[in-house]
Write a protein that holds these residues in place. Sequence first.
Motif, PDB file in Angstrom:
ATOM      1  N   GLY A 192       0.826  -1.204   0.000  1.00  0.00           N
ATOM      2  CA  GLY A 192       0.000   0.000   0.000  1.00  0.00           C
ATOM      3  C   GLY A 192       0.854   1.245   0.000  1.00  0.00           C
ATOM      4  N   THR A 193       0.245   2.368   0.350  1.00  0.00           N
ATOM      5  CA  THR A 193       0.971   3.636   0.316  1.00  0.00           C
ATOM      6  C   THR A 193       2.225   3.587   1.174  1.00  0.00           C
ATOM      7  OG1 THR A 193      -1.079   4.854  -0.068  1.00  0.00           O
ATOM      8  CG2 THR A 193       0.795   6.100   0.785  1.00  0.00           C
ATOM      9  N   MET A 194       2.098   3.067   2.395  1.00  0.00           N
ATOM     10  CA  MET A 194       3.243   3.028   3.288  1.00  0.00           C
ATOM     11  C   MET A 194       4.287   2.026   2.826  1.00  0.00           C
ATOM     12  SD  MET A 194       4.810   4.213   5.876  1.00  0.00           S
ATOM     13  CE  MET A 194       3.689   5.107   6.952  1.00  0.00           C
ATOM     14  N   GLY A 195       3.863   0.807   2.503  1.00  0.00           N
ATOM     15  CA  GLY A 195       4.819  -0.211   2.065  1.00  0.00           C
ATOM     16  C   GLY A 195       5.548   0.195   0.797  1.00  0.00           C
ATOM     17  N   ALA A 196       4.809   0.756  -0.152  1.00  0.00           N
ATOM     18  CA  ALA A 196       5.444   1.214  -1.398  1.00  0.00           C
ATOM     19  C   ALA A 196       6.432   2.334  -1.116  1.00  0.00           C
ATOM     20  CB  ALA A 196       4.383   1.674  -2.393  1.00  0.00           C
ATOM     21  N   GLY A 197       6.088   3.221  -0.167  1.00  0.00           N
ATOM     22  CA  GLY A 197       7.006   4.304   0.192  1.00  0.00           C
ATOM     23  C   GLY A 197       8.274   3.786   0.837  1.00  0.00           C
ATOM     24  N   ILE A 198       8.140   2.800   1.722  1.00  0.00           N
ATOM     25  CA  ILE A 198       9.313   2.195   2.363  1.00  0.00           C
ATOM     26  C   ILE A 198      10.192   1.523   1.308  1.00  0.00           C
ATOM     27  CG2 ILE A 198      10.076   0.391   3.952  1.00  0.00           C
ATOM     28  CD1 ILE A 198       7.514   0.971   5.589  1.00  0.00           C
ATOM     29  N   ALA A 199       9.567   0.785   0.417  1.00  0.00           N
ATOM     30  CA  ALA A 199      10.327   0.119  -0.646  1.00  0.00           C
ATOM     31  C   ALA A 199      11.058   1.145  -1.510  1.00  0.00           C
ATOM     32  CB  ALA A 199       9.393  -0.734  -1.501  1.00  0.00           C
ATOM     33  N   THR A 200      10.380   2.249  -1.832  1.00  0.00           N
ATOM     34  CA  THR A 200      11.004   3.304  -2.633  1.00  0.00           C
ATOM     35  C   THR A 200      12.213   3.887  -1.924  1.00  0.00           C
ATOM     36  OG1 THR A 200       8.844   3.874  -3.593  1.00  0.00           O
ATOM     37  CG2 THR A 200      10.610   5.507  -3.791  1.00  0.00           C
ATOM     38  N   ALA A 201      12.067   4.168  -0.633  1.00  0.00           N
ATOM     39  CA  ALA A 201      13.182   4.723   0.135  1.00  0.00           C
ATOM     40  C   ALA A 201      14.377   3.783   0.119  1.00  0.00           C
ATOM     41  CB  ALA A 201      12.737   4.999   1.576  1.00  0.00           C
ATOM     42  N   PRO A 256       4.533  10.337   3.361  1.00  0.00           N
ATOM     43  CA  PRO A 256       5.073   9.277   2.498  1.00  0.00           C
ATOM     44  C   PRO A 256       6.496   8.884   2.920  1.00  0.00           C
ATOM     45  CG  PRO A 256       5.074  11.376   1.338  1.00  0.00           C
ATOM     46  CD  PRO A 256       4.397  11.636   2.640  1.00  0.00           C
ATOM     47  N   ALA A 257       6.716   7.611   3.067  1.00  0.00           N
ATOM     48  CA  ALA A 257       7.938   7.115   3.690  1.00  0.00           C
ATOM     49  C   ALA A 257       9.202   7.439   2.903  1.00  0.00           C
ATOM     50  CB  ALA A 257       7.837   5.600   3.892  1.00  0.00           C
ATOM     51  N   HIS A 258       9.088   7.658   1.608  1.00  0.00           N
ATOM     52  CA  HIS A 258      10.281   7.988   0.815  1.00  0.00           C
ATOM     53  C   HIS A 258      10.559   9.484   0.821  1.00  0.00           C
ATOM     54  CE1 HIS A 258       6.778   8.282  -1.739  1.00  0.00           C
ATOM     55  NE2 HIS A 258       7.451   8.973  -2.640  1.00  0.00           N
ATOM     56  N   VAL A 259       9.704  10.261   1.495  1.00  0.00           N
ATOM     57  CA  VAL A 259       9.881  11.714   1.567  1.00  0.00           C
ATOM     58  C   VAL A 259      10.112  12.174   3.002  1.00  0.00           C
ATOM     59  CG1 VAL A 259       8.780  13.948   1.146  1.00  0.00           C
ATOM     60  CG2 VAL A 259       8.482  12.072  -0.505  1.00  0.00           C
ATOM     61  N   MET A 260       9.288  11.731   3.924  1.00  0.00           N
ATOM     62  CA  MET A 260       9.381  12.181   5.317  1.00  0.00           C
ATOM     63  C   MET A 260      10.697  11.733   5.951  1.00  0.00           C
ATOM     64  SD  MET A 260       6.723  13.995   6.146  1.00  0.00           S
ATOM     65  CE  MET A 260       6.404  13.864   7.902  1.00  0.00           C
TER      66      MET A 260
END
Length: 694
Positions: free
Chosen positions: A299-308, A431-435
Amino acid sequence: MTEAVRYEREGSVAVITVANPPVNALGLAVRQGLWQAIDRFAEDDAEIALIVGEGRLFIGGADISEFGKPPVEPYLPDVCTHIERSTKPVVAAVHGPALGGGCEVALGAHYRLAIKGAQFGFPEVKLGLIPGAGGSQRMPRLTGVGPALEMMPAGGSVTADEALEIGLVDRVAEGDAREAGLAYARELLESGAPVRAVGTLPRPADDAAAFDAARALWQKKSRGEVAPLRAIDAIEAATKMDLDEGVREERRIFLELMETPQRAGLIHAFFNDRKVAKLPEIEGIAPRNMAHVGVIGGGTMGAGIATACLLSGLSVTLIERDAAAADKARGTITANLDAAVKRGKLPADRRDATLSQLSTVTDYAELSDCDLAIEAVFEDMAVKHEVFARLDAVMKPGAILATNTSYLDVNEIAAATRRPSDVIGLHFFSPAHVMKLLEVVVADATAADVTATAFALAKRLGKIAVRAGVCDGFIGNRMLATYRGAADRMILDGASPWEIDAAIKAFGLPMGPFEMSDLAGLDIGFMTRKRKAATRDPRDVVPTWADAMYHEGWLGQKTGQGYYVHEGRKATPNEAVKPLIEAARGDRPQRTFTPEEIQRVYMAAMVNEAAKVLGEEIARRPLDVDVTLLYGYGFPRWRGGPMQWADTVGLPALLTDINEWSKADPYFWQPAPLLEQLVTEGRCFADLNKEAAQ
């Protein structure tokens, strides 16, 4: 001559080398050395001087070890003027960052050569200051006011090529700074280049429209921060004053800002960024190997973590429940990487290679080679237990099992495995890849090298990690629940959601609590209240109007209606909420609130809960709370953080307010024992930071 600055001869060229590792900071020895080198250059028969920096950069700005200490002569403005007044030409050859004072030294020279990769800028506003050694007066004389207005209020910088384009430097070269500088100096000699002091150039044109636009922009963007607007004032002085008078005006503003609470808050935040990862429990502990990360949930969080993780060069295997969900997650991550390319965070030619490090699958067995797995699934303990049992079964010995839970008990999650020492909380913010914030939640059994690995991972991801203990909501969300509770109580007492939001934004936060609810989704708050219902104290206040809004289907931005009606980017108060609030108030006495009263109540609740978090050692140091609120919750950086704010306004007065409010609501306004202790002992939160550092 000091050891920090060397003076050598290369034929007709005097080479002045700043050698003050690691960053050639402008400490006293460097300032003295530069002054003495210019004096020596005046006395010998060298025809031109070259100033270069030894090591990886030119001059790294102010020496942070001198922050807070009385200034000692020679002052940097005088050093820059001393360079500029040389009767023979002086060249600065700049490589790497030349920021703040480093840029001002270069501006004091008569000619500037930039090596590819050099960076010029004025970050002073990020410390609550403005350029203080002539930068605001010399740069506009070279570039005009436009580039200065873009750079200085923002604390920004430009590349070597950009500096050449705006006229900040005279030439860009490649290779070694000393050799390129020598070649340029000799070329200038051969051409008979004269002394060309920036201060003798004409004043820049006074562009009233540009100054009006800049002030309007920064009054909106700075949210109460003073330094960006004062930087504009200093630039404007360059259009009205000769250099010496302008430098004095700049210095006057600089020294005025030195005495402000905002400067103290920004310095506090600056040093806390460097202290927050220094923990005795992981000192000297080697982190585990980290090359391959598993992410559970796309989801939004998991995809953000993966992106980071991908952006930091890690390989990622993402698990989803079925092929369609896995494909959707890949699409989200691809879009995130494309956005990173647009923002300049990822080179375009690295995009495909980065994406090739991602595998989206449905079989947990694919995680067997991962060094770390991070679950980002639904906030339900039964679901977490199922995921961790499956991870425990497939992951290799020594692999770390991490949960991204925002609230749940990490000890209970760890108990679902046979390896609780390998379990830790990694609470990313969306978003985990930004924050920037990462709460590292250390459970009772978490091994020290697992904690060390979490902090090493945060550094690799470019995040600020804060250690937190286990409780509902950890540091940030636990405090959020409390100060949001204070806002709900103010609504029951007569304030409107929109008055509260406006007051909190005026305090300096990017949005108020009810705007934030609309952004996050009112279903999130409803589910949290539902989760806590069985253990809720009967004296607690429940925002029944918010439950009614949930049942109406008003979930905030995602449905177009919440506390606000959302039409595109436009949000207006949702008048339909008023009857729901009136029903919740019943016959409760009503009062009006000033913006200052709203801010005081909101902040007192935040500080009191923070003191409880500290007393229970959920946060080990007040600085951990400050960093959490700055990077995760938009607390205004110029205030330093809630603990710094509390010290500034005074703990005794805050405790007096809390005790007064507790007469009407003894459940909510229970003074934190630590707060009472500090007031009794005449101490403050800063004292606890000092004690922790000893």
